[in-house]
Design an enzyme around this catalytic site. Structure first.
Site, PDB file in Angstrom:
ATOM      1  N   ARG A 291       8.311 -25.075 -40.596  1.00 60.35           N
ATOM      2  CA  ARG A 291       8.167 -26.486 -40.249  1.00 60.35           C
ATOM      3  C   ARG A 291       7.777 -27.239 -41.523  1.00 60.35           C
ATOM      4  O   ARG A 291       7.597 -26.637 -42.582  1.00 60.35           O
ATOM      5  CB  ARG A 291       7.093 -26.690 -39.170  1.00 60.35           C
TER       6      ARG A 291
ATOM      7  N   HIS B 168     -18.450 -10.914 -41.810  1.00 56.65           N
ATOM      8  CA  HIS B 168     -17.840 -11.732 -40.764  1.00 56.65           C
ATOM      9  C   HIS B 168     -18.700 -12.960 -40.453  1.00 56.65           C
ATOM     10  O   HIS B 168     -19.166 -13.160 -39.330  1.00 56.65           O
ATOM     11  CB  HIS B 168     -17.602 -10.911 -39.488  1.00 56.65           C
TER      12      HIS B 168
END
Length: 312
Positions: free
Chosen positions: A172, A275
Site C-alpha cells: 500500500r 519485554h
C-alpha cells in the site's frame, strides 16, 4: 439482565465508563468477582500470562467480547476455539505505540553507540572511547508496518537516516511512502543497516526471521525485535551472533522469559531487555481511554474498534 464487564483496572479509576453494564474488577486472582457465565465483556488481565488469560474463558457462556490490553492477541487465541460463534476479539491498538516505539529507538541507539559496553566500562572504571556507528546516514528497514511500525518511523525522522523502508503483509502507500510486501524482503534486506521487527505473531510470521532471512542481512547489520520472540528463529540468530556477522537488540525472546544459562544471554553483540516495550507510565492513561471508548460503543450497541477476529 445487566451485562457483566470484567476489568483488570478498578472501575472507579476509569473515567467515562457508560452506565448500564455491571463493572467487576478481576486482575487474575484465584477468586472470580462473579459467575463467569454472566460475563459479556472480558478485558484480559495485562501481563499475567496465558494461563491466567485463558482460565475463565471456557465458563464464559454469555461472552460477546474479549478485549486485550496488549497489541498482540496470540496469548488468548487458543482459548477462543471452544467459544460460541460471534465473540469478537479486540486488541489494544493505540495503547502501546508510543512506549514501544520509544524502546525500539532506545535499543537501536544503545546498540549502535555501544551503551552496554560503556556500562561495563563504568563498572570496571575503564574509559572505553573510540568511534561508534551513528544512526544518521543508516538505512532502516521496518518489518511489520502497522501502527507500531508507523510510530517507530515517526521517531526515526529527526535522526537523519538515509532511508526508511517499510514492509507489511500487504502492499500500500502510507503517509510517508510505499509499503512493500514480505515477498520483497530478499531484495530489501541486503541494503539495510538496521532491521526492526514489529509484526504481530501469526502463523505467517512465526519463524519469519529464519536462517534465510538472517543470511540475507548485510554483515554488521543490527536486528531489533520489539514484536514477539517466536518471530525470530533463536538458533539461527545465535549462529549469526556467535560468528560476529550480525548484532541484535531484543525486547522479546524465544523462549520467554529467557532462562538462566541460555546462550543468548551472553551472545556477542546482543542487547536484551525483558519485554518492556509496553509497561511504562504511558500504559495506564491510554488503556483507560481505550476501555472507556470501547465500552461506550458496546453499551450503545455500536461497532467496536480494533476487532481482530470474530469466532465462528
Amino acid at each position: 439482565m445487566t451485562a457483566d464487564v470484567w476489568l483488570p483496572i478498578p472501575p472507579d479509576e476509569i473515567a467515562g465508563l457508560p452506565e448500564g453494564p455491571r463493572y467487576l474488577f478481576w486482575d487474575g486472582g484465584d477468586a472470580y468477582p462473579a459467575d463467569p457465565a454472566d460475563c459479556a465483556y472480558y478485558v484480559v488481565p495485562y501481563m499475567k500470562g496465558m494461563k491466567v488469560a485463558l482460565r475463565p474463558l471456557a465458563a464464559m457462556t454469555s461472552l460477546r467480547v474479549v478485549q486485550t490490553l496488549s497489541a498482540g492477541t496470540d496469548h488468548v487465541q487458543s482459548g477462543l476455539d471452544d467459544l460460541h460463534p460471534g465473540v469478537q476479539l479486540c486488541n489494544a491498538r493505540g495503547v502501546h505505540e508510543a512506549s514501544t516505539a520509544e524502546l525500539a529507538l532506545a535499543l537501536i541507539l544503545a546498540s549502535l553507540r555501544g551503551i552496554p559496553d560503556f556500562v561495563v566500562g563504568q563498572q570496571q572504571e575503564e574509559w572505553r572511547s573510540g568511534f561508534r556507528p551513528a544512526l544518521a546516514d543508516r538505512n532502516v528497514l521496518i518489518v511489520g508496518y502497522g501502527s507500531i511500525g508507523s510510530a517507530i518511523e515517526d521517531r526515526l525522522v529527526p535522526f537523519e537516516c538515509a532511508r526508511v523502508t517499510r514492509v507489511a503483509r500487504s502492499a500500500r502507500t502510507a503517509e510517508r511512502g510505499p509499503v512493500h510486501v514480505f515477498t520483497d524482503l530478499p531484495a530489501l534486506l541486503p541494503d539495510a543497516d538496521v532491521v526492526v521487527i514489529s509484526t504481530p505473531l501469526t502463523e505467517d510470521t512465526k519463524g519469519l526471521v529464519s536462517t534465510g532471512f538472517l543470511g540475507g542481512m548485510k554483515e554488521g547489520a543490527l536486528l531489533v525485535n520489539v514484536a514477539r520472540g517466536a518471530v525470530v528463529d533463536t538458533k539461527a540468530l545465535l549462529v549469526e551472533l556467535e560468528s560476529g556477522r550480525l548484532r541484535a537488540a531484543l525486547d522479546v525472546t524465544d523462549p520467554e522469559p529467557l532462562p538462566a544459562g541460555h546462550p543468548l544471554w551472553h551472545a556477542p553483540g546482543c542487547l536484551i531487555s525483558p519485554h518492556v516495550g509496553g509497561p511504562t507510565s504511558a500504559f495506564l492513561p491510554r488503556a483507560k481511554r481505550l476501555l472507556s471508548a470501547q465500552l461506550t460503543r458496546f453499551a450503545a450497541g455500536e461497532p467496536l474498534e480494533n476487532v481482530v477476529l470474530t469466532t465462528e
